[in-house]
Design a protein around this motif. Structure first.
Motif, PDB file in Angstrom:
ATOM      1  N   VAL A 130      22.638 -25.267  -7.832  1.00  0.00           N
ATOM      2  CA  VAL A 130      21.626 -25.153  -6.773  1.00  0.00           C
ATOM      3  C   VAL A 130      21.558 -23.714  -6.293  1.00  0.00           C
ATOM      4  N   ARG A 131      22.720 -23.090  -6.130  1.00  0.00           N
ATOM      5  CA  ARG A 131      22.755 -21.693  -5.699  1.00  0.00           C
ATOM      6  C   ARG A 131      22.088 -20.786  -6.723  1.00  0.00           C
ATOM      7  N   ALA A 190      18.277 -21.216  -6.653  1.00  0.00           N
ATOM      8  CA  ALA A 190      17.708 -20.584  -5.465  1.00  0.00           C
ATOM      9  C   ALA A 190      17.706 -19.069  -5.618  1.00  0.00           C
ATOM     10  N   ASP A 205      27.060 -26.652  -4.580  1.00  0.00           N
ATOM     11  CA  ASP A 205      26.789 -26.774  -6.020  1.00  0.00           C
ATOM     12  C   ASP A 205      26.345 -25.413  -6.584  1.00  0.00           C
ATOM     13  N   SER A 243      14.388 -21.847   3.373  1.00  0.00           N
ATOM     14  CA  SER A 243      14.932 -22.989   2.630  1.00  0.00           C
ATOM     15  C   SER A 243      15.760 -22.508   1.444  1.00  0.00           C
ATOM     16  N   LEU A 244      15.282 -21.492   0.751  1.00  0.00           N
ATOM     17  CA  LEU A 244      16.033 -20.938  -0.378  1.00  0.00           C
ATOM     18  C   LEU A 244      17.340 -20.293   0.086  1.00  0.00           C
ATOM     19  N   GLU A 301       9.649 -21.395   3.202  1.00  0.00           N
ATOM     20  CA  GLU A 301      10.206 -21.539   1.859  1.00  0.00           C
ATOM     21  C   GLU A 301      11.376 -20.570   1.644  1.00  0.00           C
ATOM     22  N   ARG A 303      19.079 -21.241   2.656  1.00  0.00           N
ATOM     23  CA  ARG A 303      19.988 -22.370   2.921  1.00  0.00           C
ATOM     24  C   ARG A 303      20.567 -22.909   1.628  1.00  0.00           C
ATOM     25  N   GLN A 304      19.758 -22.956   0.569  1.00  0.00           N
ATOM     26  CA  GLN A 304      20.240 -23.437  -0.726  1.00  0.00           C
ATOM     27  C   GLN A 304      21.286 -22.489  -1.318  1.00  0.00           C
ATOM     28  N   MET A 305      21.210 -21.208  -0.959  1.00  0.00           N
ATOM     29  CA  MET A 305      22.197 -20.242  -1.435  1.00  0.00           C
ATOM     30  C   MET A 305      23.589 -20.545  -0.876  1.00  0.00           C
ATOM     31  N   ARG A 306      23.645 -21.329   0.194  1.00  0.00           N
ATOM     32  CA  ARG A 306      24.929 -21.694   0.798  1.00  0.00           C
ATOM     33  C   ARG A 306      25.420 -23.056   0.313  1.00  0.00           C
ATOM     34  N   ASP A 307      24.706 -23.668  -0.606  1.00  0.00           N
ATOM     35  CA  ASP A 307      25.065 -24.991  -1.111  1.00  0.00           C
ATOM     36  C   ASP A 307      26.383 -24.933  -1.881  1.00  0.00           C
TER      37      ASP A 307
END
Length: 175
Positions: free
Chosen positions: A162-163, A166, A159, A150-151, A147, A153-157
């Protein structure tokens, strides 16, 4: 500027039926004389030395070697032409490394790398994603670590929402 042609050297007297390294390489189909030197070191060719140490090989010995080389494929040659779908089937039945593919299927390293990259890009991620509540047998990380990754990775999104979500979740887990 025209390239100068190599002058043909003459065989030592009494050995006119012998071939120089260059001619032996051409007769055996080699691009360079290096392979002839290797055959000499292996003891498969026996030279007669001429002027200035030049090597001369009996024509019948070179031709005999040519016949045996035509009958037996080299160890690096592909044994059987294995289609790509058969190689991917090998990867599906049991995950293998590139080296395993080379050994098991008898293909070249470059081809094994191409097939392996294709398999990893198209099928390996699907195989490693657990279905529903199942856990992947190859996954060694804990649920919290998965988890957390995954968070991250979301920090690099791309949007920002989303960042931000996360980031908030990571911050709450930390405190």
């Amino acid at each position: 500027m025209p390239a100068t042609a190599r002058r043909a050297i003459r065989a030592p007297s009494g050995f006119e039926d012998h071939l120089c390294r260059r001619d032996a390489a051409a007769l055996l189909g080699f691009a360079s004389e290096f392979k002839i030197r290797q055959l000499e070191k292996e003891g498969r060719l026996h030279p007669i030395r001429g002027a200035m140490g030049s090597a001369w090989y009996p024509r019948r010995e070179v031709e005999a070697l040519r016949l045996t080389a035509a009958r037996t494929p080299s160890p690096t040659a592909e044994r059987v032409r294995c289609p790509d779908d058969a190689l991917i089937a090998l990867l599906r039945e049991k995950p293998r490394s590139v080296v395993d593919l080379v050994v098991d299927a008898g293909i070249s390293i470059s081809r094994a790398e191409r097939v392996y990259r294709f398999w990893r890009a198209h099928e390996a991620p699907r195989a490693s994603t657990p279905v529903g509540g199942e856990s992947d047998a190859r996954e060694r990380r804990s649920g919290e670590r998965i988890e957390h990754d995954s968070l991250i990775r979301q920090m690099r999104d791309a949007d920002p929402k989303v960042r931000a979500a996360a980031f908030e979740k990571l911050k709450s887990q930390r405190g």
